[in-house]
Design a protein around this motif. Structure first.
Motif, PDB file in Angstrom:
ATOM      1  N   GLU A   1      11.445   1.885  -8.608  1.00  0.00           N
ATOM      2  CA  GLU A   1      12.365   0.598  -8.384  1.00  0.00           C
ATOM      3  C   GLU A   1      12.249  -0.214  -7.132  1.00  0.00           C
ATOM      4  O   GLU A   1      12.248  -1.247  -7.134  1.00  0.00           O
ATOM      5  N   ARG A   2      11.628   0.467  -6.114  1.00  0.00           N
ATOM      6  CA  ARG A   2      11.316   0.146  -4.947  1.00  0.00           C
ATOM      7  C   ARG A   2      10.236  -0.738  -5.138  1.00  0.00           C
ATOM      8  O   ARG A   2      10.066  -2.054  -4.850  1.00  0.00           O
ATOM      9  N   LEU A   3       9.081  -0.377  -5.966  1.00  0.00           N
ATOM     10  CA  LEU A   3       7.888  -1.098  -6.250  1.00  0.00           C
ATOM     11  C   LEU A   3       8.169  -2.326  -7.085  1.00  0.00           C
ATOM     12  O   LEU A   3       7.871  -3.344  -6.888  1.00  0.00           O
ATOM     13  N   ARG A   4       9.307  -2.285  -8.095  1.00  0.00           N
ATOM     14  CA  ARG A   4       9.638  -3.248  -8.913  1.00  0.00           C
ATOM     15  C   ARG A   4      10.448  -4.353  -8.335  1.00  0.00           C
ATOM     16  O   ARG A   4      10.035  -5.433  -8.449  1.00  0.00           O
ATOM     17  N   ARG A   5      11.119  -4.106  -7.096  1.00  0.00           N
ATOM     18  CA  ARG A   5      11.821  -5.052  -6.354  1.00  0.00           C
ATOM     19  C   ARG A   5      10.881  -5.773  -5.783  1.00  0.00           C
ATOM     20  O   ARG A   5      10.970  -7.110  -5.568  1.00  0.00           O
ATOM     21  N   PHE A   6       9.817  -4.959  -5.017  1.00  0.00           N
ATOM     22  CA  PHE A   6       8.749  -5.518  -4.269  1.00  0.00           C
ATOM     23  C   PHE A   6       7.967  -6.791  -5.303  1.00  0.00           C
ATOM     24  O   PHE A   6       8.083  -7.862  -4.659  1.00  0.00           O
ATOM     25  N   VAL A   7       7.453  -6.198  -6.363  1.00  0.00           N
ATOM     26  CA  VAL A   7       6.956  -7.143  -7.373  1.00  0.00           C
ATOM     27  C   VAL A   7       7.742  -8.504  -7.752  1.00  0.00           C
ATOM     28  O   VAL A   7       6.919  -9.650  -7.759  1.00  0.00           O
ATOM     29  N   MET A   8       8.949  -8.133  -7.910  1.00  0.00           N
ATOM     30  CA  MET A   8       9.893  -9.379  -8.134  1.00  0.00           C
ATOM     31  C   MET A   8       9.646 -10.087  -6.736  1.00  0.00           C
ATOM     32  O   MET A   8       9.992 -11.535  -7.165  1.00  0.00           O
ATOM     33  N   GLN A   9      10.231  -9.683  -5.803  1.00  0.00           N
ATOM     34  CA  GLN A   9      10.452 -10.620  -4.474  1.00  0.00           C
ATOM     35  C   GLN A   9       9.346 -11.276  -4.134  1.00  0.00           C
ATOM     36  O   GLN A   9       9.511 -12.333  -3.555  1.00  0.00           O
ATOM     37  N   GLU A  10       8.238 -10.873  -4.334  1.00  0.00           N
ATOM     38  CA  GLU A  10       6.881 -11.555  -3.886  1.00  0.00           C
ATOM     39  C   GLU A  10       6.536 -12.486  -4.876  1.00  0.00           C
ATOM     40  O   GLU A  10       5.145 -12.728  -4.713  1.00  0.00           O
TER      41      GLU A  10
ATOM     42  N   HIS B   1       0.831  -1.096  -0.138  1.00  0.00           N
ATOM     43  CA  HIS B   1      -0.070   0.007   0.012  1.00  0.00           C
ATOM     44  C   HIS B   1       0.588   1.197  -0.149  1.00  0.00           C
ATOM     45  O   HIS B   1       0.712   2.116  -0.868  1.00  0.00           O
ATOM     46  N   GLN B   2       1.808   1.292   0.740  1.00  0.00           N
ATOM     47  CA  GLN B   2       2.908   2.436   0.951  1.00  0.00           C
ATOM     48  C   GLN B   2       3.727   2.653  -0.528  1.00  0.00           C
ATOM     49  O   GLN B   2       3.757   3.732  -0.772  1.00  0.00           O
ATOM     50  N   LEU B   3       4.038   1.592  -0.978  1.00  0.00           N
ATOM     51  CA  LEU B   3       4.637   1.776  -2.241  1.00  0.00           C
ATOM     52  C   LEU B   3       3.715   2.087  -3.414  1.00  0.00           C
ATOM     53  O   LEU B   3       4.347   3.020  -4.378  1.00  0.00           O
ATOM     54  N   CYS B   4       2.590   1.823  -3.348  1.00  0.00           N
ATOM     55  CA  CYS B   4       1.639   2.214  -4.661  1.00  0.00           C
ATOM     56  C   CYS B   4       0.791   3.631  -4.299  1.00  0.00           C
ATOM     57  O   CYS B   4       0.477   4.210  -5.216  1.00  0.00           O
ATOM     58  N   SER B   5       0.807   3.928  -2.866  1.00  0.00           N
ATOM     59  CA  SER B   5      -0.373   5.100  -2.633  1.00  0.00           C
ATOM     60  C   SER B   5       0.460   6.598  -3.179  1.00  0.00           C
ATOM     61  O   SER B   5      -0.335   7.340  -3.229  1.00  0.00           O
ATOM     62  N   PRO B   6       1.960   6.781  -3.152  1.00  0.00           N
ATOM     63  CA  PRO B   6       2.119   7.977  -3.856  1.00  0.00           C
ATOM     64  C   PRO B   6       1.850   8.229  -5.051  1.00  0.00           C
ATOM     65  O   PRO B   6       1.559   9.338  -5.689  1.00  0.00           O
ATOM     66  N   ALA B   7       1.713   7.187  -5.975  1.00  0.00           N
ATOM     67  CA  ALA B   7       1.209   7.412  -7.233  1.00  0.00           C
ATOM     68  C   ALA B   7      -0.301   7.963  -7.340  1.00  0.00           C
ATOM     69  O   ALA B   7      -0.478   8.484  -8.250  1.00  0.00           O
ATOM     70  N   ARG B   8      -0.929   7.595  -6.394  1.00  0.00           N
ATOM     71  CA  ARG B   8      -2.438   7.812  -6.398  1.00  0.00           C
ATOM     72  C   ARG B   8      -2.605   9.216  -5.988  1.00  0.00           C
ATOM     73  O   ARG B   8      -3.761   9.941  -6.206  1.00  0.00           O
ATOM     74  N   ARG B   9      -1.719   9.740  -5.105  1.00  0.00           N
ATOM     75  CA  ARG B   9      -2.015  11.203  -4.579  1.00  0.00           C
ATOM     76  C   ARG B   9      -1.577  12.269  -5.592  1.00  0.00           C
ATOM     77  O   ARG B   9      -0.474  12.370  -6.187  1.00  0.00           O
ATOM     78  N   LYS B  10      -2.511  13.356  -5.986  1.00  0.00           N
ATOM     79  CA  LYS B  10      -2.087  14.432  -6.692  1.00  0.00           C
ATOM     80  C   LYS B  10      -0.959  15.115  -6.219  1.00  0.00           C
ATOM     81  O   LYS B  10      -0.729  15.312  -5.226  1.00  0.00           O
ATOM     82  N   GLY B  11       0.087  15.196  -7.236  1.00  0.00           N
ATOM     83  CA  GLY B  11       1.181  15.986  -6.902  1.00  0.00           C
ATOM     84  C   GLY B  11       2.263  15.628  -6.093  1.00  0.00           C
ATOM     85  O   GLY B  11       3.358  15.924  -5.947  1.00  0.00           O
ATOM     86  N   ALA B  12       1.869  14.113  -5.865  1.00  0.00           N
ATOM     87  CA  ALA B  12       3.162  13.242  -5.214  1.00  0.00           C
ATOM     88  C   ALA B  12       4.121  12.951  -6.250  1.00  0.00           C
ATOM     89  O   ALA B  12       3.791  12.585  -7.265  1.00  0.00           O
ATOM     90  N   GLU B  13       5.183  12.713  -5.792  1.00  0.00           N
ATOM     91  CA  GLU B  13       6.463  12.431  -6.621  1.00  0.00           C
ATOM     92  C   GLU B  13       6.434  10.782  -6.734  1.00  0.00           C
ATOM     93  O   GLU B  13       6.654  10.311  -5.766  1.00  0.00           O
ATOM     94  N   PHE B  14       6.444  10.354  -7.836  1.00  0.00           N
ATOM     95  CA  PHE B  14       6.860   9.089  -8.089  1.00  0.00           C
ATOM     96  C   PHE B  14       7.755   8.914  -9.106  1.00  0.00           C
ATOM     97  O   PHE B  14       7.432   8.799 -10.459  1.00  0.00           O
ATOM     98  N   GLY B  15       8.745   8.671  -8.990  1.00  0.00           N
ATOM     99  CA  GLY B  15      10.068   8.870  -9.795  1.00  0.00           C
ATOM    100  C   GLY B  15      10.733   7.481  -9.892  1.00  0.00           C
ATOM    101  O   GLY B  15      10.232   6.416  -9.301  1.00  0.00           O
ATOM    102  N   PRO B  16      11.895   7.460 -10.761  1.00  0.00           N
ATOM    103  CA  PRO B  16      12.544   6.195 -10.738  1.00  0.00           C
ATOM    104  C   PRO B  16      12.871   5.401  -9.419  1.00  0.00           C
ATOM    105  O   PRO B  16      12.827   4.252  -9.388  1.00  0.00           O
ATOM    106  N   ALA B  17      13.133   6.132  -8.226  1.00  0.00           N
ATOM    107  CA  ALA B  17      13.483   5.400  -7.123  1.00  0.00           C
ATOM    108  C   ALA B  17      11.996   4.765  -6.448  1.00  0.00           C
ATOM    109  O   ALA B  17      12.233   3.708  -6.099  1.00  0.00           O
ATOM    110  N   GLU B  18      11.321   5.369  -6.609  1.00  0.00           N
ATOM    111  CA  GLU B  18       9.944   4.796  -6.164  1.00  0.00           C
ATOM    112  C   GLU B  18       9.414   3.644  -6.993  1.00  0.00           C
ATOM    113  O   GLU B  18       9.190   2.347  -6.737  1.00  0.00           O
TER     114      GLU B  18
END
Length: 142
Positions: free
Chosen positions: A91-100, A72-89
């Motif tokens: 990558e964190r989501l990508r790693r989580f998706v792969m690991q799980e 939820h924390q990994l995905c929620s910034p993408a849903r908030r207006k004006g929130a930064e969801f850049g390469p670092a975020e």
């Protein structure tokens, strides 16, 4: 549509319909997974769409509150207006998706639909050259 316009018999039209459905499912799953790896550029996560990888993660993680909260924390910034969801975020989501295991799960599901599409083609009464072209189409989707 093309098969109908070409005057194909009903059984070939139905086989082509099943083949097309499989091809479409493969394409959609692949797109859903790629969207998770390009959140800053794509909108599925931003729009809160329930894609196969996220549904899979939700189901396998429902007994693990810490992992569910992490997703939820990994995905929620993408849903908030004006929130930064850049390469670092991303990558964190990508790693989580792969690991799980969501990426592997999506690959397995695509492989099942690919196999079914090839079996449908094998059973069709069409020229071998046409089968090869349609199999190449499936191969390019996976």
């Amino acid at each position: 549509m093309a098969a109908v316009l070409a005057g194909c018999d009903t059984s070939l039209i139905l086989d082509l319909e099943k083949f097309g459905q499989n091809l479409g499912i493969i394409s959609q799953i692949k797109n859903d997974l790629q969207d998770l790896f390009r959140v800053e550029a794509k909108s599925d996560v931003r729009l809160g769409k329930k894609t196969l990888p996220l549904v899979y993660l939700g189901n396998i993680l429902k007994q693990n509150k810490a992992k569910t909260e992490e997703l939820h924390q990994l995905c929620s910034p993408a849903r908030r207006k004006g929130a930064e969801f850049g390469p670092a975020e991303t990558e964190r989501l990508r790693r989580f998706v792969m690991q799980e295991g969501a990426a592997h799960y999506c690959s397995v599901i695509c492989a099942c639909f690919k196999q079914e599409a090839v079996e449908i083609l094998d059973a069709m009464n069409i020229a071998e050259e046409q089968k090869r072209k349609l199999i190449a189409l499936v191969e390019n989707q996976t």
